[in-house]
Design a protein around this motif. Structure first.
Motif, PDB file in Angstrom:
ATOM      1  N   ALA A 158      -4.974  43.865 -51.688  1.00 13.90           N
ATOM      2  CA  ALA A 158      -4.271  44.060 -50.420  1.00 13.90           C
ATOM      3  C   ALA A 158      -5.232  44.033 -49.236  1.00 13.90           C
ATOM      4  N   LEU A 159      -6.381  44.667 -49.396  1.00 11.00           N
ATOM      5  CA  LEU A 159      -7.374  44.699 -48.320  1.00 11.00           C
ATOM      6  C   LEU A 159      -7.847  43.291 -47.980  1.00 11.00           C
ATOM      7  N   PHE A 160      -8.198  42.513 -49.010  1.00 11.62           N
ATOM      8  CA  PHE A 160      -8.703  41.159 -48.767  1.00 11.62           C
ATOM      9  C   PHE A 160      -7.620  40.236 -48.213  1.00 11.62           C
ATOM     10  N   TYR A 161      -6.377  40.467 -48.626  1.00 16.13           N
ATOM     11  CA  TYR A 161      -5.268  39.658 -48.121  1.00 16.13           C
ATOM     12  C   TYR A 161      -5.043  39.936 -46.639  1.00 16.13           C
ATOM     13  N   ALA A 162      -5.114  41.202 -46.249  1.00 14.23           N
ATOM     14  CA  ALA A 162      -4.939  41.567 -44.845  1.00 14.23           C
ATOM     15  C   ALA A 162      -6.030  40.942 -43.981  1.00 14.23           C
ATOM     16  N   LEU A 163      -7.261  40.999 -44.460  1.00  4.09           N
ATOM     17  CA  LEU A 163      -8.378  40.429 -43.705  1.00  4.09           C
ATOM     18  C   LEU A 163      -8.245  38.909 -43.588  1.00  4.09           C
ATOM     19  N   ARG A 164      -7.830  38.265 -44.654  1.00  7.30           N
ATOM     20  CA  ARG A 164      -7.639  36.808 -44.609  1.00  7.30           C
ATOM     21  C   ARG A 164      -6.567  36.432 -43.594  1.00  7.30           C
ATOM     22  N   ASN A 165      -5.457  37.164 -43.580  1.00  6.38           N
ATOM     23  CA  ASN A 165      -4.375  36.852 -42.653  1.00  6.38           C
ATOM     24  C   ASN A 165      -4.784  37.087 -41.203  1.00  6.38           C
ATOM     25  N   ILE A 166      -5.549  38.142 -40.965  1.00  3.84           N
ATOM     26  CA  ILE A 166      -6.005  38.439 -39.611  1.00  3.84           C
ATOM     27  C   ILE A 166      -6.948  37.350 -39.112  1.00  3.84           C
ATOM     28  N   ILE A 167      -7.862  36.905 -39.946  1.00  2.00           N
ATOM     29  CA  ILE A 167      -8.778  35.837 -39.543  1.00  2.00           C
ATOM     30  C   ILE A 167      -8.022  34.523 -39.349  1.00  2.00           C
ATOM     31  N   SER A 168      -7.053  34.250 -40.227  1.00  2.00           N
ATOM     32  CA  SER A 168      -6.246  33.033 -40.080  1.00  2.00           C
ATOM     33  C   SER A 168      -5.480  33.041 -38.762  1.00  2.00           C
ATOM     34  N   LYS A 169      -5.062  34.224 -38.334  1.00  2.00           N
ATOM     35  CA  LYS A 169      -4.347  34.363 -37.063  1.00  2.00           C
ATOM     36  C   LYS A 169      -5.202  33.865 -35.898  1.00  2.00           C
ATOM     37  N   GLN A 170      -6.519  34.041 -35.985  1.00  2.00           N
ATOM     38  CA  GLN A 170      -7.426  33.595 -34.927  1.00  2.00           C
ATOM     39  C   GLN A 170      -7.545  32.074 -34.875  1.00  2.00           C
ATOM     40  N   LEU A 171      -7.110  31.402 -35.939  1.00  2.00           N
ATOM     41  CA  LEU A 171      -7.245  29.945 -36.015  1.00  2.00           C
ATOM     42  C   LEU A 171      -5.949  29.200 -35.698  1.00  2.00           C
ATOM     43  N   VAL A 172      -4.796  29.878 -35.784  1.00  2.00           N
ATOM     44  CA  VAL A 172      -3.518  29.174 -35.694  1.00  2.00           C
ATOM     45  C   VAL A 172      -3.243  28.594 -34.314  1.00  2.00           C
ATOM     46  N   SER A 173      -3.874  29.137 -33.279  1.00  2.00           N
ATOM     47  CA  SER A 173      -3.651  28.590 -31.940  1.00  2.00           C
ATOM     48  C   SER A 173      -4.381  27.272 -31.721  1.00  2.00           C
ATOM     49  N   SER A 174      -5.379  26.989 -32.543  1.00  2.00           N
ATOM     50  CA  SER A 174      -6.193  25.779 -32.373  1.00  2.00           C
ATOM     51  C   SER A 174      -6.014  24.755 -33.482  1.00  2.00           C
TER      52      SER A 174
END
Length: 288
Positions: A158-174
């Motif tokens: 769960a911890l690693f999944y949350a971190l992956r999603n948060i970092i992916s969020k930083q990329l979705v605008s570009s």
């Protein structure tokens, strides 16, 4: 606005259904877990690469910082998948999937540290509901129990999944969501490729059809749709709505693997599912 919200919510729920197949498949496929993850990644990579070329989606990184984010998010995703599959193998689909879904709590607390998102106290209450569901799921903490070990692997996942999603969020605008997923699974394929040389892959011929389903339906389609949904929802909202995954996974496991949930699983899952209903209604009101 309401119609657009309903459309995006429906696509997020469909992505959730596809991703929920990972639990039954992870439990069923009889191969070493890193080998499963490598095949899952490389097959999905081939499919998504072909899709990107067909749609002429740009795959060129825009900065060195983005390359770093792709690598870090990929490593988090790989660790999430591996620990999650160990949770499934050590316990069962119900415990493995439900224990993973403490990640909305982690996400809600971490997201304000990465984005200009005001922390909403309601996420604490919804998170507590998930924790209560987990407590009902495994009330006796005994490290000798394989179910408890599975629960702990699920919480790590769960911890690693949350971190992956948060970092992916930083990329979705570009970047297009498909290209983000392509980079992540491509990096995973490279990092895990050595496992093919020292782990047993002799059962691949009989397990290949199920690995294909895992790669195509669960990974290439489901996870790409989930990343795309981050353009329209906060990570916390998407996380809590995606909490339907354990319920769907338990139903699939019951049908295909004959895993019968206990009453503890039923009540714990019901509490977790209630958070999804609350957040779905709440997010719709905010968007309208």
């Amino acid at each position: 606005m309401k119609n657009q919200h309903n459309k995006h919510l429906l696509l997020l729920l469909l992505a959730t259904l596809f991703i929920s197949t990972s639990g039954p498949l992870g439990k069923f496929i009889e191969l070493p877990i890193p080998v499963i993850i490598w095949w899952r990644s490389i097959l999905a990579f081939i499919l998504l690469y072909g899709f990107c070329r067909y749609k002429k989606i740009s795959l060129r990184p825009k900065s060195r910082k983005d390359i770093f984010l792709f690598i870090i998010s990929a490593l988090f995703l790989a660790t999430h998948w591996i620990t999650y599959f160990y949770a499934l193998k050590l316990s069962n689909v119900a415990i493995g999937m439900l224990s993973l879904f403490v990640y909305p709590i982690i996400t809600a607390f971490l997201e304000p540290l990465f984005f200009k998102v005001k922390f909403d106290p309601i996420y604490t209450l919804l998170g507590l509901q998930v924790l209560i569901g987990l407590y009902i799921l495994a009330p006796e903490f005994n490290l000798e129990s394989s179910h408890v070990k599975g629960l702990l692997f699920g919480l790590s996942s769960a911890l690693f999944y949350a971190l992956r999603n948060i970092i992916s969020k930083q990329l979705v605008s570009s970047y297009n969501g498909t290209s983000i997923m392509l980079y992540q699974i491509g990096i995973i394929s490279i990092v895990l490729s050595p496992v093919l040389f020292f782990m047993d892959t002799s059962g691949m011929s009989t397990q290949f059809p199920y690995v294909i389903i895992l790669a195509v339906i669960t990974t290439a389609i489901g996870h790409t749709m989930l990343i795309n949904s981050l353009k329209h929802f906060t990570v916390s909202t998407a996380s809590i709505i995606s909490s339907t995954q354990p319920i769907l996974g338990i139903i699939i496991a019951f049908i295909f693997l004959s895993e019968i949930p206990t009453w503890n699983t039923f009540f714990g899952g019901l509490i977790i599912l209630s958070t999804v209903i609350i957040e779905s209604i709440r997010s719709k009101k905010i968007s309208s």
